[in-house]
Write a protein that holds these residues in place. Structure first.
Motif, PDB file in Angstrom:
ATOM      1  N   VAL A   1       0.857  -1.131   0.018  1.00 18.94           N
ATOM      2  CA  VAL A   1      -0.005  -0.189  -0.049  1.00 18.94           C
ATOM      3  C   VAL A   1       0.954   1.242  -0.011  1.00 18.94           C
ATOM      4  N   THR A   2       0.671   1.978  -1.067  1.00 19.58           N
ATOM      5  CA  THR A   2       1.421   3.371  -0.979  1.00 19.58           C
ATOM      6  C   THR A   2       0.702   4.359  -2.035  1.00 19.58           C
ATOM      7  N   ARG A   3       0.712   5.414  -1.808  1.00 24.24           N
ATOM      8  CA  ARG A   3       0.140   6.491  -2.666  1.00 24.24           C
ATOM      9  C   ARG A   3       1.048   7.409  -3.366  1.00 24.24           C
TER      10      ARG A   3
ATOM     11  N   ASP B   1      -6.824   7.619   6.861  1.00 25.14           N
ATOM     12  CA  ASP B   1      -6.469   6.279   6.586  1.00 25.14           C
ATOM     13  C   ASP B   1      -5.497   5.670   7.598  1.00 25.14           C
TER      14      ASP B   1
ATOM     15  N   ASN C   1       2.394   8.000   2.643  1.00 24.44           N
ATOM     16  CA  ASN C   1       1.819   9.209   1.769  1.00 24.44           C
ATOM     17  C   ASN C   1       0.233   8.809   1.716  1.00 24.44           C
ATOM     18  N   ILE C   2      -0.302   8.057   2.466  1.00 29.34           N
ATOM     19  CA  ILE C   2      -1.703   8.033   2.452  1.00 29.34           C
ATOM     20  C   ILE C   2      -2.215   8.996   3.393  1.00 29.34           C
TER      21      ILE C   2
ATOM     22  N   GLN D   1      -4.951   7.439  -5.553  1.00 27.94           N
ATOM     23  CA  GLN D   1      -6.062   7.133  -4.541  1.00 27.94           C
ATOM     24  C   GLN D   1      -5.496   6.032  -3.755  1.00 27.94           C
ATOM     25  N   SER D   2      -5.647   6.329  -2.447  1.00 25.76           N
ATOM     26  CA  SER D   2      -5.416   5.268  -1.564  1.00 25.76           C
ATOM     27  C   SER D   2      -6.278   4.227  -1.278  1.00 25.76           C
ATOM     28  N   THR D   3      -5.830   3.040  -1.351  1.00 23.58           N
ATOM     29  CA  THR D   3      -6.675   1.597  -1.584  1.00 23.58           C
ATOM     30  C   THR D   3      -7.253   1.135   0.135  1.00 23.58           C
ATOM     31  N   ILE D   4      -6.955   1.962   1.082  1.00 23.31           N
ATOM     32  CA  ILE D   4      -7.363   1.965   2.373  1.00 23.31           C
ATOM     33  C   ILE D   4      -9.102   1.888   2.441  1.00 23.31           C
TER      34      ILE D   4
ATOM     35  N   CYS E   1       2.531   1.767   3.347  1.00 24.56           N
ATOM     36  CA  CYS E   1       1.487   2.726   3.839  1.00 24.56           C
ATOM     37  C   CYS E   1       1.850   4.286   3.737  1.00 24.56           C
TER      38      CYS E   1
END
Length: 518
Positions: free
Chosen positions: A234-236, A284, A279-280, A243-246, A277
């Motif tokens: 996960v990273t933005r 989130d 830059n989300i 778009q964050s996937t969280i 994770c």
């Protein structure tokens, strides 16, 4: 071989009920088979016991280190990414799984596991995105078992290439093939229900663009066969997506605390273990902390590859309880060493620099102690890392009844640890030790590094008619031979064409890609 080992008279780094590290001096540890059976001073040995006694006077005994995100198969690519950012790594690293045969996978994986053990790591969550075929996945899993490492083997079919040469690079769009789910289900049924197995099977998954029913159906199938854990990047950013996937994961009901196999009954889905994770949005991160969803920070690659600041010491995690679920990982040992302690130091220094910059920009200066502590990053490397994997009932701290996963530092003869040990054994280990100071590594009650050298491994790959035992020099020779063959295959590939195909497949807005060296 003796089924019992007595570690005599060392300084033992234990944890209290609040995760504070307590150093016990002149303390013994008795190991019976794979378990720590007793901790105390001057533990007696019965005359009828066959016990190997290891003199630990002048030594520090630590819990084995927990690596919560690593791609162990990549050894033959080491050195290629020293000056690469994320895009170049994806083309010249990740996509190079195309050039690996199952045999190459075995030697890359085995040496990657042994490099981890050499640095004091006893457990790895392996995001094994080398499953080009069932044979590749089996080779990686067999190598993990042969190495003696404790592992959660999270197999993943990568973005595969159906053809790549000087002119073309074609991507296979089958991202979650049924054969892979069948294979992982079969392997999980075998390993995850065996209490003696050091290796657990999980899933590596990044294809969140697939339909919800397909994704959750696959997860339910795997959970029905004993899979507890799914790990995902996960990273933005402008490469992977802004778009964050969280929120999507949350809407699927997947954000939750980790659970052990003993508490897994009744759970319809595995839990997610998220890497990076960076830059989300803040909300989130807070959502991850609030739900207990585990996160792994990999400071070296995150800094080098422009993913953003590591989050394991982010305010959201610092302000939470000590049981908030975060750990440390290596990520790619192609561009940084496989030492979790080095990641702990990097995390601490990066977090402090980030915090201090905020004060300096306001023309202020801190007068109290610096941000965070040595103890906190040690815990990320041990008990909190284990907790993030749901295996803290087995490993992560030195406690009677837990598995015997231990690291012994020769503090007395160390150059770097001199004087630091006498001041504070914990500080000595975290801030001043090196892999060369690690004299013994014990995994599951078996010595895997002895007197500063890796012990021989029993290989499932037949080497000759006399023995399957491999010295480290034998493994290194095989890796060099494999690396040479892989490099010859790489020469036949046009990486510029590969890069174009990758950017197209990821729908990257190339106007947002800039020269990072300028």
């Amino acid at each position: 071989m003796p089924s019992s080992i007595l570690l005599r008279g060392g300084t033992v780094l234990t944890h209290d009920e609040n995760d504070h590290v307590v150093s016990l001096v002149d303390t013994d540890i008795l190991i019976d088979n794979d378990t720590i059976s007793k901790i105390g001073r001057q533990i007696p040995i019965s005359p009828d016991q066959t016990v190997e006694v290891i003199d630990c006077k002048g030594k520090i005994v630590s819990p084995g280190f927990i690596d919560t995100h690593h791609h162990l198969w990549q050894t033959q690519l080491k050195g290629r990414h020293a000056d690469h950012g994320l895009v170049e790594y994806m083309v010249k690293g990740y996509m190079m799984g195309y050039t690996y045969s199952p045999a190459d996978t075995y030697w890359g994986q085995l040496s990657g596991c042994l490099e981890a053990i050499n640095s004091g790591t006893t457990t790895v969550l392996d995001h094994a995105h080398i499953a080009y075929s069932a044979e590749h996945a089996n080779s990686a899993l067999n190598a993990t078992i042969d190495s003696g490492l404790r592992s959660i083997f999270a197999g993943q079919v990568p973005v595969r290439l159906s053809h790549w040469d000087e002119k073309t690079c074609d991507i296979n769009t089958e991202f979650l093939p049924e054969w892979s789910l069948d294979q992982l289900s079969e392997l999980a049924s075998k390993h995850n229900r065996d209490p003696k197995s050091r290796v657990e099977v999980g899933l590596g998954f990044d294809a969140w663009f697939l339909p919800k029913d397909l994704v959750l159906g696959a997860f339910q199938k795997l959970k029905g066969n004993g899979v507890r854990l799914v790990t995902s990047h996960v990273t933005r950013n402008a490469f992977f997506g802004l778009q964050s996937t969280i929120p999507l994961m949350d809407s699927y009901g997947l954000l939750r605390e980790p659970y052990s196999e003993d508490a897994g009954d009744g759970k319809t889905l595995p839990f997610l273990h998220l890497s990076h994770c960076n830059n989300i949005p803040e909300e989130d991160l807070k959502r991850l902390v609030a739900t207990g969803t585990p996160v792994s920070s990999t400071p070296d690659t995150e800094a080098q590859m422009a993913l953003g600041h590591p989050v394991a010491l982010h305010l959201a995690f610092r302000s939470a309880t000590t049981t908030s679920n975060a750990g440390l990982g290596i990520d790619c040992h192609t561009n940084n060493p496989s030492s979790i302690l080095l990641q702990a130091r990097t995390l601490l220094n990066v977090a402090r620099a980030q915090h201090n910059d905020l004060l300096l920009k306001e023309d202020k200066f801190p007068v109290a102690d610096v941000l965070s502590s040595t103890e906190k990053v040690f815990n990320l490397a041990t008990i909190r890392g284990a907790r993030s994997l749901g295996i803290h009932n087995k490993v992560g701290s030195i406690l009677e009844g837990k598995k015997a996963d231990l690291v012994i530092f020769d503090a007395e003869n160390s150059v770097g640890m001199l004087s630091a040990t006498e001041f504070d054994p914990l500080v000595s280990v975290v801030r001043f030790s090196e892999a060369a100071d690690i004299e013994f590594v014990i995994v599951d009650g078996k010595v895997r590094k002895r007197n500063g050298k890796l012990v021989d491994v029993e290989s499932s790959v037949n080497q000759n008619e006399d023995s399957t035992a491999l010295k480290w020099s034998d493994v290194a020779k095989k890796v060099r031979e494999s690396q040479k063959e892989i490099q010859e295959r790489i020469k036949l590939l046009n990486t510029d064409v590969g890069r174009e195909s990758l950017l197209k497949a990821f729908h990257v807005d190339e106007t947002r890609l800039v020269d990072g060296a300028v």
